[in-house]
Design an enzyme around this catalytic site. Sequence first.
Site, mmCIF file in Angstrom:
data_model
loop_
_atom_site.group_PDB
_atom_site.id
_atom_site.type_symbol
_atom_site.label_atom_id
_atom_site.label_comp_id
_atom_site.label_asym_id
_atom_site.label_seq_id
_atom_site.Cartn_x
_atom_site.Cartn_y
_atom_site.Cartn_z
ATOM 1 N N ASP A 291 86.729 17.207 125.013
ATOM 2 C CA ASP A 291 87.456 17.711 126.180
ATOM 3 C C ASP A 291 88.058 16.500 126.883
ATOM 4 O O ASP A 291 87.519 15.386 126.797
ATOM 5 C CB ASP A 291 86.525 18.473 127.123
ATOM 6 C CG ASP A 291 87.309 19.338 128.103
ATOM 7 O OD1 ASP A 291 87.478 20.543 127.810
ATOM 8 O OD2 ASP A 291 87.756 18.826 129.144
ATOM 9 N N ASP B 153 89.881 26.971 120.814
ATOM 10 C CA ASP B 153 89.832 27.956 121.895
ATOM 11 C C ASP B 153 90.747 27.414 122.985
ATOM 12 O O ASP B 153 90.317 26.703 123.882
ATOM 13 C CB ASP B 153 88.396 28.130 122.399
ATOM 14 C CG ASP B 153 88.281 29.221 123.455
ATOM 15 O OD1 ASP B 153 88.756 30.338 123.200
ATOM 16 O OD2 ASP B 153 87.727 28.934 124.542
ATOM 17 N N PRO C 288 83.137 24.832 128.743
ATOM 18 C CA PRO C 288 81.890 24.198 129.204
ATOM 19 C C PRO C 288 80.808 24.098 128.141
ATOM 20 O O PRO C 288 79.689 23.718 128.450
ATOM 21 C CB PRO C 288 81.443 25.125 130.331
ATOM 22 C CG PRO C 288 81.916 26.480 129.894
ATOM 23 C CD PRO C 288 83.232 26.248 129.186
ATOM 24 N N GLY C 289 81.104 24.478 126.898
ATOM 25 C CA GLY C 289 80.161 24.281 125.812
ATOM 26 C C GLY C 289 79.520 25.536 125.270
ATOM 27 O O GLY C 289 78.655 25.454 124.395
ATOM 28 N N CYS D 30 91.644 33.774 125.935
ATOM 29 C CA CYS D 30 91.134 34.833 126.807
ATOM 30 C C CYS D 30 92.274 35.419 127.627
ATOM 31 O O CYS D 30 92.197 35.547 128.848
ATOM 32 C CB CYS D 30 90.022 34.308 127.717
ATOM 33 S SG CYS D 30 90.516 32.904 128.757
ATOM 34 N N CYS E 127 88.665 22.164 122.340
ATOM 35 C CA CYS E 127 88.692 22.312 123.807
ATOM 36 C C CYS E 127 87.360 22.926 124.200
ATOM 37 O O CYS E 127 87.272 24.119 124.494
ATOM 38 C CB CYS E 127 89.858 23.180 124.251
ATOM 39 S SG CYS E 127 91.477 22.591 123.686
ATOM 40 N N ALA E 128 86.324 22.113 124.189
ATOM 41 C CA ALA E 128 84.960 22.630 124.097
ATOM 42 C C ALA E 128 84.322 23.047 125.408
ATOM 43 O O ALA E 128 83.396 23.855 125.406
ATOM 44 C CB ALA E 128 84.074 21.582 123.418
ATOM 45 N N ASP F 66 91.890 14.149 124.738
ATOM 46 C CA ASP F 66 92.924 15.152 124.943
ATOM 47 C C ASP F 66 93.234 15.799 123.597
ATOM 48 O O ASP F 66 93.547 15.108 122.624
ATOM 49 C CB ASP F 66 94.174 14.488 125.521
ATOM 50 C CG ASP F 66 95.249 15.491 125.918
ATOM 51 O OD1 ASP F 66 95.199 16.648 125.470
ATOM 52 O OD2 ASP F 66 96.144 15.106 126.692
#
Length: 622
Positions: free
Chosen positions: A348, A488, A327-328, A539, A324-325, A375
């Site tokens: 993503d 992540d 914004p990089g 997070c 789930c990369a 996905d």
Amino acid sequence: MKKARGLVRAISSSSRSFSLNLQNPTKSPMDASERYCFNPVLKWNPQVEAYFVSAYGAEHFALISQALTRPSCYSCIRVNTLKSATDAVIDKLRALLGEKFHGLANGSSNSRRENGRDSGDHGGAVLGSSGDTVDPLKESLDSGLVSRCQIPGLEYVVLVRGSGPHNIDYGLNPDKPLKEVIVSRKCAESVLRGAQVYVPGVMACSAYVEKGDAVAVSVAVERPVPGGGWAIDVTRGTVLQGAQTDPYYLERSGLYIGQGTTMMSRSSIFRASEGVAVDMNNKVYGLPSFNNVLEGEIFLQNLPSIVTAHVLDPQKGERILDMCAAPGGKTTAIASIMKDEGEVVAVDRSHNKVLEIQKLATELGLNCITTYKLDALKAVCRRSDSDISSSSYCAEDTSNSAISNSNMMESHVENKSGSEIEGLSVAETCSGNASNGQGEGKVYVSRAEIRKSMRRMKNGPGRNQSTGGRVEKSNGFLPHSFDRVLLDAPCSALGLRPRLFSAEETVESLRNHAKYQQRMFDQAVQLVRPGGVIVYSTCTINPGENEALVRYALDTYKFLSLASQYPRVGGPGLVGHYEYPDGLVEEWLRPGEEELVQRFDPSAPLDTIGFFIAKFSVSAVS
């Protein structure tokens, strides 16, 4: 029921109580100072609050809630060491920020004391290579406004110290009502992190505000509404009266984020679609903005995110998957640690977010990153055995003729004037032949599509519209295709700060987040090779998405085991369990496992966002 342990000893903290005497129309200086301040109280769903109190204890959770409403006292910057040296970046930042933010650090040590961060054993004490315990804030932030991080292994990270909370002099005059602006919650959270007030974020404004006026800026926070739910009571464009008769007078008490200078008049603010509405030159928290600063040389990133990339421990030549990369940030951090040697596959499910990853990788000069639209719940290739080749990809290129023709037609439409567009006929909307009227390949374009194209011309591409660029779509990857996998996971994000509202999350929604993450983890387990590594991070402060996921992983996949992490910066995890009112028992960590994960506590001395990291080793025989 066991209580969660091992995170923190309670830190005593006193909170000020603010009251407004509506019977006395003449405000005393003390009353004014209590009103025109920043003292938000984070609201939670009652069942969610009871859940967190059970996990952390009432006093500790109160500290976490308070810390979440404030920004961190420093900005964390990852230096792109493939382009620049850390010392050179520090010198540049000192030159760029030194004059503009002269005196920014004044009072920053006081801010730590005011937020209750003088002591505690729940994160912030870092074990150095010599075995000594060090405090990164003491070792790094105390050395200057811009300094090198002293955490072993993270010496290329730069910390820029902020300040606050500050007492703002709003220039109150009993004979002259204060000119004010109310902004949306999202806008206020950005301002607390160092941004300006942009036009879309302005909700209400005093009458007769002109360009160059000094205005007090407060925030509209969601409140309960009849029938359930939450909403703000302020309608965009509302005129503020600036007196106790103002219907929004009470709502913004204790929610003032600073003072600024208007960059346009009131009428222009509500007519314009973009631009800076208020230059925030006197904020409660002083944090610099790094927008367009040293592009390609630095990347603004939360400390736990940088730590996550190091915990993964990517090696040169390996094949890494970031599931789930966007914004990089972590993707590029991993590529940098590998010295741009190997392959980092970043996926993503959003086309535009994949483009963001590509843009960031290009900006940082990284070539080992391959991006796909995919996905994460469908990351494992579904092809039959007979279709499997030696390649570990199951990808298809979406830059096909249909998209090409669509882009050509859209380009043609956007080059027409409004009157020309309204007059387009079927014959004129041929795919790729609209200008010459050839009849082959004609495609009918409805007036609704034409109007939509006109809106794009005026407003720009929407959130779900492609911003251009080539994105390859993947059908997934073959099992055991990667040496290491980073998940992540999308989460409740209840660790992000500053945060001024959190009551939208319910116990049910938190449990749904956890189910979604388990499904993604099931995919990650299939994609990593035997002997490989999986790192899971979120997070959020929610143990149901953190420790409970670890329990699920270890109980479901016996070939997985928790691995030690380096660098170790965060605190230990939660041991125990929680029993919901409906009888469901949520299991967390067991004794001895808590030191193998990292939990970043926003109320700890390290002063980070709330974050969680778990590292799993995959048995060579799985």
